[in-house]
Design a protein around this motif. Sequence first.
Motif, PDB file in Angstrom:
ATOM      1  N   MET A  75      78.207  37.931  71.465  1.00 15.57           N
ATOM      2  CA  MET A  75      77.612  39.265  71.468  1.00 15.57           C
ATOM      3  C   MET A  75      78.665  40.346  71.268  1.00 15.57           C
ATOM      4  O   MET A  75      78.385  41.400  70.704  1.00 15.57           O
ATOM      5  CB  MET A  75      76.853  39.513  72.771  1.00 15.57           C
ATOM      6  CG  MET A  75      75.572  38.707  72.891  1.00 15.57           C
ATOM      7  SD  MET A  75      74.646  39.122  74.370  1.00 15.57           S
ATOM      8  CE  MET A  75      73.308  37.933  74.233  1.00 15.57           C
ATOM      9  N   ARG A  76      79.887  40.094  71.712  1.00  8.99           N
ATOM     10  CA  ARG A  76      80.954  41.076  71.525  1.00  8.99           C
ATOM     11  C   ARG A  76      81.207  41.306  70.046  1.00  8.99           C
ATOM     12  O   ARG A  76      81.406  42.448  69.612  1.00  8.99           O
ATOM     13  CB  ARG A  76      82.231  40.612  72.229  1.00  8.99           C
ATOM     14  CG  ARG A  76      83.354  41.649  72.185  1.00  8.99           C
ATOM     15  CD  ARG A  76      84.604  41.174  72.899  1.00  8.99           C
ATOM     16  NE  ARG A  76      84.407  41.077  74.341  1.00  8.99           N
ATOM     17  CZ  ARG A  76      84.375  39.947  75.028  1.00  8.99           C
ATOM     18  NH1 ARG A  76      84.505  38.784  74.393  1.00  8.99           N
ATOM     19  NH2 ARG A  76      84.219  39.943  76.327  1.00  8.99           N
ATOM     20  N   SER A  77      81.216  40.230  69.255  1.00  7.46           N
ATOM     21  CA  SER A  77      81.436  40.396  67.818  1.00  7.46           C
ATOM     22  C   SER A  77      80.277  41.142  67.174  1.00  7.46           C
ATOM     23  O   SER A  77      80.483  41.972  66.268  1.00  7.46           O
ATOM     24  CB  SER A  77      81.633  39.027  67.154  1.00  7.46           C
ATOM     25  OG  SER A  77      80.485  38.208  67.310  1.00  7.46           O
ATOM     26  N   THR A  78      79.054  40.876  67.615  1.00  6.28           N
ATOM     27  CA  THR A  78      77.891  41.581  67.077  1.00  6.28           C
ATOM     28  C   THR A  78      78.014  43.074  67.338  1.00  6.28           C
ATOM     29  O   THR A  78      77.781  43.896  66.445  1.00  6.28           O
ATOM     30  CB  THR A  78      76.583  41.058  67.712  1.00  6.28           C
ATOM     31  OG1 THR A  78      76.491  39.655  67.501  1.00  6.28           O
ATOM     32  CG2 THR A  78      75.375  41.732  67.086  1.00  6.28           C
ATOM     33  N   VAL A  79      78.366  43.443  68.557  1.00  8.66           N
ATOM     34  CA  VAL A  79      78.507  44.850  68.922  1.00  8.66           C
ATOM     35  C   VAL A  79      79.570  45.518  68.050  1.00  8.66           C
ATOM     36  O   VAL A  79      79.353  46.601  67.490  1.00  8.66           O
ATOM     37  CB  VAL A  79      78.865  44.989  70.409  1.00  8.66           C
ATOM     38  CG1 VAL A  79      79.246  46.433  70.747  1.00  8.66           C
ATOM     39  CG2 VAL A  79      77.698  44.533  71.274  1.00  8.66           C
ATOM     40  N   GLY A  80      80.727  44.883  67.926  1.00  7.45           N
ATOM     41  CA  GLY A  80      81.806  45.454  67.134  1.00  7.45           C
ATOM     42  C   GLY A  80      81.435  45.616  65.665  1.00  7.45           C
ATOM     43  O   GLY A  80      81.739  46.647  65.044  1.00  7.45           O
ATOM     44  N   LEU A  81      80.762  44.610  65.110  1.00 10.20           N
ATOM     45  CA  LEU A  81      80.372  44.680  63.703  1.00 10.20           C
ATOM     46  C   LEU A  81      79.303  45.738  63.465  1.00 10.20           C
ATOM     47  O   LEU A  81      79.307  46.421  62.431  1.00 10.20           O
ATOM     48  CB  LEU A  81      79.875  43.305  63.244  1.00 10.20           C
ATOM     49  CG  LEU A  81      80.955  42.236  63.095  1.00 10.20           C
ATOM     50  CD1 LEU A  81      80.332  40.844  62.989  1.00 10.20           C
ATOM     51  CD2 LEU A  81      81.818  42.519  61.865  1.00 10.20           C
ATOM     52  N   LEU A  82      78.382  45.893  64.400  1.00 12.75           N
ATOM     53  CA  LEU A  82      77.360  46.931  64.264  1.00 12.75           C
ATOM     54  C   LEU A  82      77.979  48.322  64.321  1.00 12.75           C
ATOM     55  O   LEU A  82      77.623  49.209  63.527  1.00 12.75           O
ATOM     56  CB  LEU A  82      76.300  46.777  65.349  1.00 12.75           C
ATOM     57  CG  LEU A  82      75.275  45.664  65.123  1.00 12.75           C
ATOM     58  CD1 LEU A  82      74.448  45.438  66.381  1.00 12.75           C
ATOM     59  CD2 LEU A  82      74.353  45.998  63.942  1.00 12.75           C
ATOM     60  N   VAL A  83      78.885  48.533  65.239  1.00 20.30           N
ATOM     61  CA  VAL A  83      79.553  49.834  65.336  1.00 20.30           C
ATOM     62  C   VAL A  83      80.325  50.122  64.052  1.00 20.30           C
ATOM     63  O   VAL A  83      80.261  51.237  63.505  1.00 20.30           O
ATOM     64  CB  VAL A  83      80.488  49.871  66.559  1.00 20.30           C
ATOM     65  CG1 VAL A  83      81.366  51.124  66.527  1.00 20.30           C
ATOM     66  CG2 VAL A  83      79.678  49.828  67.846  1.00 20.30           C
ATOM     67  N   ALA A  84      81.040  49.117  63.557  1.00 21.86           N
ATOM     68  CA  ALA A  84      81.789  49.298  62.306  1.00 21.86           C
ATOM     69  C   ALA A  84      80.853  49.624  61.154  1.00 21.86           C
ATOM     70  O   ALA A  84      81.144  50.498  60.320  1.00 21.86           O
ATOM     71  CB  ALA A  84      82.601  48.046  62.002  1.00 21.86           C
ATOM     72  N   THR A  85      79.718  48.926  61.085  1.00 22.94           N
ATOM     73  CA  THR A  85      78.743  49.184  60.019  1.00 22.94           C
ATOM     74  C   THR A  85      78.257  50.621  60.061  1.00 22.94           C
ATOM     75  O   THR A  85      78.230  51.320  59.033  1.00 22.94           O
ATOM     76  CB  THR A  85      77.545  48.224  60.154  1.00 22.94           C
ATOM     77  OG1 THR A  85      78.006  46.873  60.022  1.00 22.94           O
ATOM     78  CG2 THR A  85      76.493  48.519  59.095  1.00 22.94           C
ATOM     79  N   GLY A  86      77.871  51.085  61.239  1.00 18.48           N
ATOM     80  CA  GLY A  86      77.381  52.448  61.371  1.00 18.48           C
ATOM     81  C   GLY A  86      78.416  53.481  60.989  1.00 18.48           C
ATOM     82  O   GLY A  86      78.122  54.439  60.246  1.00 18.48           O
TER      83      GLY A  86
END
Length: 199
Positions: A1-12
């Motif tokens: 889940m940590r990677s998901t959070v980081g990737l979503l923030v980067a995407t935004g």
Amino acid sequence: MRSTVGLLVATGVLFAIYPILRPYTSESGQAGADTFASGLWVAAHVSAMLGFITLALAVRTMNVGAVAEVTTWVGVGLTLPYYGAETFALHVLGSDALDTGDLRLIDLAEPIRYGPTQTVMFGAGLILVTVGAVAVARGLPGWQSALFASGFVLLLPQFFAPPWLRVAHGLLVLAGAAALAVYFAAGRDRQEISTTTGA
């Protein structure tokens, strides 16, 4: 889940940076040469390309089903070549036009952008990215996934919008990605509390 959070923030963040940095002019003649030759032109479009990559990686980590993952990856794969041509080919055109004073070079931007093959690939890619985002929303509960999907549903139409609306769209993608990141972060926190308490 940590990677998901980081990737979503980067995407935004990357999708928000794209329309903010991108120069907006008539993109013809001297104005077009200045726009395409600008470092901001390259930086903005590279941000968009990286945003598509982090989007695909984020969907990969969400475990929301094959439809979301496959359509997003294929959509990103079809979209990136167009961005590559627009970023680098048009930058070279603009730079050469300024160096040589031959502004007729800017006329080549239209066939580079709007040839039938690249137009179909780009359109199909964006539609598939939209399908992937909607599949993500269908696979996850809550308003956060719906907000996230809305940014990508509007991804293709916003190309025909004025600059201020394109910037607003980038902020919408940021808001949706951030909301979904918070959702996944909260899920991770709940999982850690459950593990700790033995619930």
